[in-house]
Scaffold this motif. Structure first.
Motif, PDB file in Angstrom:
ATOM      1  N   SER A 142      -4.111  -2.970   5.637  1.00 25.17           N
ATOM      2  CA  SER A 142      -3.658  -2.150   4.512  1.00 25.17           C
ATOM      3  C   SER A 142      -4.818  -1.716   3.638  1.00 25.17           C
ATOM      4  CB  SER A 142      -2.544  -2.823   3.711  1.00 25.17           C
ATOM      5  OG  SER A 142      -2.847  -4.156   3.450  1.00 25.17           O
ATOM      6  N   CYS A 143      -5.880  -2.520   3.577  1.00 24.54           N
ATOM      7  CA  CYS A 143      -7.074  -2.060   2.854  1.00 24.54           C
ATOM      8  C   CYS A 143      -7.615  -0.806   3.529  1.00 24.54           C
ATOM      9  CB  CYS A 143      -8.137  -3.168   2.841  1.00 24.54           C
ATOM     10  SG  CYS A 143      -9.637  -2.743   1.957  1.00 24.54           S
ATOM     11  N   ALA A 150       0.841  -1.204   0.000  1.00 24.59           N
ATOM     12  CA  ALA A 150       0.000   0.000   0.000  1.00 24.59           C
ATOM     13  C   ALA A 150       0.878   1.256   0.000  1.00 24.59           C
ATOM     14  CB  ALA A 150      -0.914   0.015   1.219  1.00 24.59           C
ATOM     15  N   ALA A 152       2.455   3.218  -3.607  1.00 23.20           N
ATOM     16  CA  ALA A 152       1.855   4.319  -4.360  1.00 23.20           C
ATOM     17  C   ALA A 152       1.300   5.404  -3.435  1.00 23.20           C
ATOM     18  CB  ALA A 152       0.725   3.786  -5.247  1.00 23.20           C
ATOM     19  N   LEU A 153       1.142   5.092  -2.164  1.00 19.12           N
ATOM     20  CA  LEU A 153       0.438   6.016  -1.273  1.00 19.12           C
ATOM     21  C   LEU A 153       1.347   6.418  -0.118  1.00 19.12           C
ATOM     22  CD1 LEU A 153      -2.812   3.879  -1.080  1.00 19.12           C
ATOM     23  CD2 LEU A 153      -2.527   5.961  -2.424  1.00 19.12           C
ATOM     24  N   ILE A 185     -15.487  -0.596   6.249  1.00 15.97           N
ATOM     25  CA  ILE A 185     -14.265   0.187   6.430  1.00 15.97           C
ATOM     26  C   ILE A 185     -14.577   1.660   6.238  1.00 15.97           C
ATOM     27  CG2 ILE A 185     -12.007   0.658   5.397  1.00 15.97           C
ATOM     28  CD1 ILE A 185     -11.807  -2.370   4.840  1.00 15.97           C
ATOM     29  N   GLU A 186     -15.406   1.955   5.256  1.00 22.80           N
ATOM     30  CA  GLU A 186     -15.704   3.359   5.006  1.00 22.80           C
ATOM     31  C   GLU A 186     -16.441   3.999   6.181  1.00 22.80           C
ATOM     32  OE1 GLU A 186     -16.299   5.266   1.036  1.00 22.80           O
ATOM     33  OE2 GLU A 186     -18.317   4.690   1.644  1.00 22.80           O
ATOM     34  N   GLN A 190      -5.844   7.451   0.688  1.00 18.07           N
ATOM     35  CA  GLN A 190      -6.419   7.966  -0.557  1.00 18.07           C
ATOM     36  C   GLN A 190      -7.371   9.119  -0.313  1.00 18.07           C
ATOM     37  OE1 GLN A 190      -8.078   5.224  -3.463  1.00 18.07           O
ATOM     38  NE2 GLN A 190      -6.180   5.549  -4.575  1.00 18.07           N
ATOM     39  N   ALA A 238      -3.665  -7.588   5.731  1.00 20.38           N
ATOM     40  CA  ALA A 238      -4.447  -7.318   4.537  1.00 20.38           C
ATOM     41  C   ALA A 238      -5.597  -6.370   4.864  1.00 20.38           C
ATOM     42  CB  ALA A 238      -5.002  -8.624   3.992  1.00 20.38           C
ATOM     43  N   PHE A 239      -6.258  -6.670   5.989  1.00 20.51           N
ATOM     44  CA  PHE A 239      -7.357  -5.809   6.399  1.00 20.51           C
ATOM     45  C   PHE A 239      -6.834  -4.414   6.706  1.00 20.51           C
ATOM     46  CE2 PHE A 239     -10.439  -3.900   9.059  1.00 20.51           C
ATOM     47  CZ  PHE A 239     -11.639  -4.369   8.570  1.00 20.51           C
ATOM     48  N   ALA A 263      -5.019   2.132   3.245  1.00 21.37           N
ATOM     49  CA  ALA A 263      -4.917   2.612   1.860  1.00 21.37           C
ATOM     50  C   ALA A 263      -6.107   3.516   1.544  1.00 21.37           C
ATOM     51  CB  ALA A 263      -4.872   1.431   0.895  1.00 21.37           C
ATOM     52  N   GLN A 264      -7.295   3.110   1.964  1.00 20.39           N
ATOM     53  CA  GLN A 264      -8.470   3.983   1.765  1.00 20.39           C
ATOM     54  C   GLN A 264      -8.303   5.295   2.512  1.00 20.39           C
ATOM     55  OE1 GLN A 264     -12.625   2.562   1.897  1.00 20.39           O
ATOM     56  NE2 GLN A 264     -11.846   0.500   1.858  1.00 20.39           N
TER      57      GLN A 264
END
Lengths: 726, 726
Positions: free
Chosen positions: A175-176, A153, A156-157, A289-290, A183, A172-173, A179-180
């Motif tokens: 970084s998801c 992640a 690029a971020l 997540i959001e 972003q 994984a959770f 990453a959001q």
């Protein structure tokens, strides 16, 4: 504990780090960690360790840790699993007390891996070394630019500094989620993914973040959890520090959930217990997540709302109404405005419509400073914690927005005790400008209101929390002083009669009834009790008596009782010829009343949970029950009772007199004490029905399920210690 | 009706437009419209009209419409409200048949405005002119670049062409929605905001969009609605065309909702009727703008899911589990994969974990084409309509993503009948590249699954729809043939006895009971019926008999009946001395059974709605009821019964035999026929309780509320015509 004393702080704030398994290839895992730290500008010293020594990405590389000429704060191990033990030994020899093992190939893989992991954990324990990992994604600490991870992640971020921290088990959770977060430009403090958790787990990380001054909001994801008490303590510590904690639980779908012996157990199994604990500890459980990030974003701006009332100011009527609809769904009150304020509003903006939501109409553009003026009036004349302003496209308008921003900034400074939430499409630049002035902005009105609802609910939960903690101390004091001896546990499973005897010792009302082992004894008992009577078969193995005709009502005379005795024996045998028959219970007939169900679920993680619901279809069809952690205070018992929909049935349903909820509270507290005392032995309890009538109450039937074979009971003191962290 | 015949098409596709009230000042409303059209590159001809004539923004301006030398397709009026009538007259004189009035100052303002609006509407009607507005934001039609609006949302934002269209009443709501849509890069076809709706309303616009080949998905927002039938027809037309319709309703919070006379009315009032109609017509009701846009985005990609089964492929276990949790909540099945597929999966990727969700693990990066290979296996070996792939950060990775994109593009082409939904953080460019290949991508796993759940539900609803429509034709045929004469309506409100007589005519089972007007008649009736009997006071004004002691059970002999008669009279008088007493109803005592409630709510907008629920607390505490539009088919009646949680109580609850739901269906259809026949006179009906027992059923109590004073009944034929559009 202050942050600088926290045992996990050195993981996040090392002055120097050794990367064991460092690579010159910046794409390999052992190279990526160094590349990320160099790119981020880590402020400490990096010591690459690799047998080949030489130079790694411009840094001097050492062949072994022993060659490093200074004390090192932390090690990051990225070698094959088979070499991890040697690497950890080197750390121990060098005196490093904080070690991350990012390598995989441990308990997640096979038995050999599991053994390797256990060895590492044992070595660490024996030498006072704290471990994060193995099989983890590592740590990102933004304030000191310590990016000890190989998460793609970060390719690029790049995270902006800010107040949100993440603690997850799954990399994984995590970084998801981050990453959001990156972003959308959220500011981040710390990120940690704990992987296999050979030592440090997510709950302990939350505990650290609760004390961490860099962290304002904690986002966590739990998959498994080792200790409910540690998690509870961490959440309570965060709440006490006024920090919002937003948690997600992964793996809630019904697949694989097991059937349970009691209603209480069956309902608790569907992850209601986790909900209850999160709520009791003042945190919030998010489903996506959001949602988690929306709440975190809103909560980065102080102050937290003091109440759940909000004003809505809108430049467009339709969206104001939509936000009011949403507010109702999310538990936010939108009160009318006081009369003097209405006059002032219309003096300032004659064409404004409504009161709250207050619609400026699009004509507001004709009145310079009009929006902020109305906002100021609303804040000055009310005690609402929050003002939401829908700005339509103004934040996209390069001409109209700058003066509004200035106005709102002044207003913000004048009312530092209120939360200002803006809504409308906006550019990145406008968002940053608003945040710098202490405001938040959302594009979607629905998401703004949902996040505000969560923030308000958490603030309310935190308010209750302080009372509850104080009350619990009191309760514990009373219990310890009572010195009640624990009843002896029978070796075999408990039958209804035994269950009721135990309940009676904890003050739950039971009927004057007798267990009879022959027909003549039953007749005698019935004569003592007075006809008509009820006869029930009693057997620890026959749990659903009614369904096999094991309960016979309204027996009017000796003949009927005698006949019933024989019938019940025959029915029990027909149903299960091997069942242990304790005898037949002869009870008085009582008139029908209002049925409730009381229960205990001994949660493997969170310990004893008390359940309350109205009986019958309320529970079985609608699952209208609520849970609370034991020990239960009186206040919490009342809250528990009031929190179900069926509470209406107790408070004078359809013109009937209200029932005495004090009787319920007393029974629930008795059950809570029982559950704490029996913590080690118990699986679950159903008191179903617990019947209320006028000013009396009684346990009509009871089922206590213990571990099989029953474990030796813990002593009173141990039981109390075990729950003292709740 | 094909699009080119649709009466509203000329609003969206004019070859020429006159802007009446055009301004040289590009910031004024009358200037902005022209500026937007010029900037967008409108493909037709613009004729500015302004008394000053001369030149407007580079276009020749005419002093009056009469000076325009050619026929004009459409006019946009942006003059002060006082001048609108003259402007409309000019359009009529010029032969323009499609006029938008953007000006405000009409019904939204005051009575003078209302009169002005009525005048405009009448003029338009008389001359066959269609009107959009007044007080509206106008039309945006992206395919021909017709931007006839002054919405400030278009100052900074420019819509991309695509398949999503918006029809809203409120311009503010509409611009909030499409500003968000534009900001996230969704492709748009048409936008219309209808404002005061003097003529064209949102429902008619949806009807047009249903036939519009440019529109693939319709987003609508409803505040008021003039005709439920027009809305229903429009939604059904869209569904028949396979188009998703996502609707929002603004103004749902409880403030201002009125108390209603029956349970049915009270529950229906909380906007359940709208939900029911949306569902019956195959559409989806969204709660937030973002939810609406997520669903719209997903549904722009064909095909619509044929079933609700999906596969989940993930490069990270945790997110796969999270998506599976979400899928369960959103009604999507995640079935296990067939055994042969499991073998093929492990041949291709030996380290893949699980079956569905299938976790490639991060090691998949070592197998070029591995992700697409697994996806291909999953699609080839199953019938799942949808495959969701969580890609973690790959879509941010400039090196890894392009080959994956190519692989997925090929896969997409091989399986045109499946939906491919990707999830992961991504750049704008990657999103566009994926969409060009017929896939969608979401950042948030939760939002992806929620949108997919809605798409699956709509597809299922559309499948039911075709059956239902066919059944309804059959039902209508039967009803028209039956030729049942309507019962005469009494002039006064109906009492229980009258209500039951009417129900009986529609085939609902009632008891053999007698209304008695003196004690001796009551005794005679009781003797005929057979003791014990029930006596109830009957009065149209006394609706809650039980609460005033107006029902006396178990009267065993003549003396008891005589005494009860006197007692009931006295209680009724004590309760309300002015109440009309119809008499005392003598009924047989019946044994208790399973109580249900049947109801009719005559919705002012959507006509007769039939309600079903289990009685008692299921309705009063948990609102466990469902509604369906009348006329009801047999299939729909069964669905209605099966859709409530309490259905379990009918299907053999706790070992009891199942009850005969056919009796319920018959009663519900009878009620539905009654409701259609009495459409003009009825307010609501409660049959409560409707008691089921073994293989019998009976209306134990009934309340029919009619309009007051009762309107003259419509003739049968009219009633049938009125419902024929449902």
């Amino acid at each position: 504990m202050s942050a600088k004393d926290h045992p996990l702080l050195p993981f996040f704030d090392p002055q120097s780090v050794a990367v064991i398994g460092a690579s010159s290839d910046a794409d390999k895992l052992g190279g990526r960690v160094i590349r990320f730290m160099l790119k981020a500008g880590y402020r400490g010293k990096i010591f690459p360790i690799n047998r080949k020594a030489g130079n790694v990405q411009g840094l001097r590389c050492y062949a072994s840790l022993a060659d490093v000429p200074q004390q090192v704060d932390q090690a990051v191990i990225i070698v094959p699993a088979s070499a991890a033990q040697e690497a950890l030994q080197a750390c121990i020899d060098h005196g490093i007390k904080h070690v991350q093992i990012l390598s995989s190939g441990f308990a997640e893989e096979d038995d050999i891996g599991r053994q390797r992991q256990e060895t590492l954990a044992r070595m660490a324990r024996e030498h006072g070394v704290r471990l994060i990992g193995p099989n983890c994604l590592g740590i990102v600490s933004v304030p000191n630019r310590y990016f000890a991870t190989f998460s793609t992640a970060l390719e690029a971020l790049s995270p902006q500094p800010g107040g949100i921290s993440f603690a997850t088990q799954s990399g994984a959770f995590g970084s998801c989620a981050y990453a959001q977060a990156i972003q959308r430009g959220l500011g981040i403090a710390r990120i940690v993914a704990t992987g296999n958790e050979a030592d440090v787990d997510v709950a302990q990380c939350i505990d650290f973040l609760a004390s961490d001054p860099e962290t304002r909001v904690i986002c966590g994801a739990i998959e498994g959890c080792r200790s409910g008490d540690v998690l509870r303590r961490a959440l309570l510590r965060a709440s006490a520090a006024g920090k919002a904690v937003v948690l997600m639980k992964v793996g809630t779908s019904s697949r694989g959930q097991l059937a349970a012996a009691t209603h209480t157990g069956a309902i608790a199994g569907n992850d209601r217990v986790f909900d209850t604990v999160v709520r009791e500890c003042g945190a919030w459980r998010a489903r996506t997540i959001e949602e988690m990030l929306d709440i975190a974003y809103l909560c980065t701006q102080l102050p937290a709302p003091r109440n759940s009332s909000a004003g809505i100011l809108t430049v467009s009527g339709g969206i104001g109404v939509l936000m009011t609809d949403d507010a109702e769904r999310h538990g936010i009150a939108i009160p009318g405005i006081p009369a003097p304020l209405q006059d002032q509003v219309h003096d300032l903006v004659p064409f404004a419509i409504g009161d709250n939501p207050l619609d400026t109409t699009a004509q507001i553009s004709a009145i310079p400073g009009g929006i902020a003026g109305l906002a100021r009036l609303m804040l000055a004349q009310t005690e609402w914690s929050t003002l939401c302003i829908y700005l339509a496209q103004i934040p996209c308008d390069e001409r109209r927005f700058p003066p509004l921003l200035e106005d709102l900034g002044k207003l913000r400074a004048e009312y530092p005790d209120r939360l200002i939430v803006l809504v409308g499409p906006h550019s990145e630049r406008m968002r940053v400008a608003l945040e710098e002035q202490g405001m938040v902005i959302f594009s979607d009105p629905g998401r703004a209101i949902a996040a505000l609802g969560a923030a308000c609910a958490m603030a309310e939960r935190r308010n209750c929390l302080h009372d509850t903690l104080r009350d619990k101390d009191t309760v514990r004091g009373i219990r310890q002083a009572s010195g009640r001896a624990l009843p002896a546990l029978p070796d075999a499973p408990l039958d209804e009669f035994q269950a009721k005897q135990i309940l009676a010792r904890y003050g739950l009302p039971v009927l004057a009834e007798r267990l009879c082992t022959c027909a003549e004894d039953a007749v005698l008992a019935a004569q003592e009790i007075g006809f008509p009577v009820v006869a029930k078969i009693v057997s620890p193995e026959i749990r659903h008596k009614t369904e096999i005709g094991g309960v016979m009502l309204n027996l009017a005379d000796a003949g009927a009782v005698r006949e019933a005795y024989a019938t019940l024996q025959a029915r029990a045998r027909a149903h299960d010829e091997k069942a242990t028959l304790s005898g037949v219970l002869i009870s008085p007939m009582i008139e029908p009343g209002t049925e409730t169900i009381l229960g205990v679920h001994m949660d493997p993680l969170f310990g004893p949970m008390i359940m309350f619901g109205m009986g019958g279809i309320s529970v079985e069809l609608f699952e209208d029950v609520a849970f609370a952690s034991a020990p239960l205070t009186e206040r919490r018992a009342y809250q528990l009772i009031e929190s179900i929909k069926g509470y209406k049935l107790l408070k004078g349903w359809r013109g009937q007199p209200a029932l005495d909820t004090g009787l319920l509270v007393k029974a629930l507290i008795g059950l809570s004490e029982l559950a704490c005392d029996w913590r080690e032995a118990l699986v679950s309890i159903d008191v179903n029905p617990f019947v209320l009538k006028h000013d009396t109450a009684v346990c009509l039937d009871a089922l206590i399920v213990t571990r099989k074979p029953p474990a030796a009971l813990a002593s009173r003191d141990t039981a109390c210690m075990a729950t003292s962290s709740c």
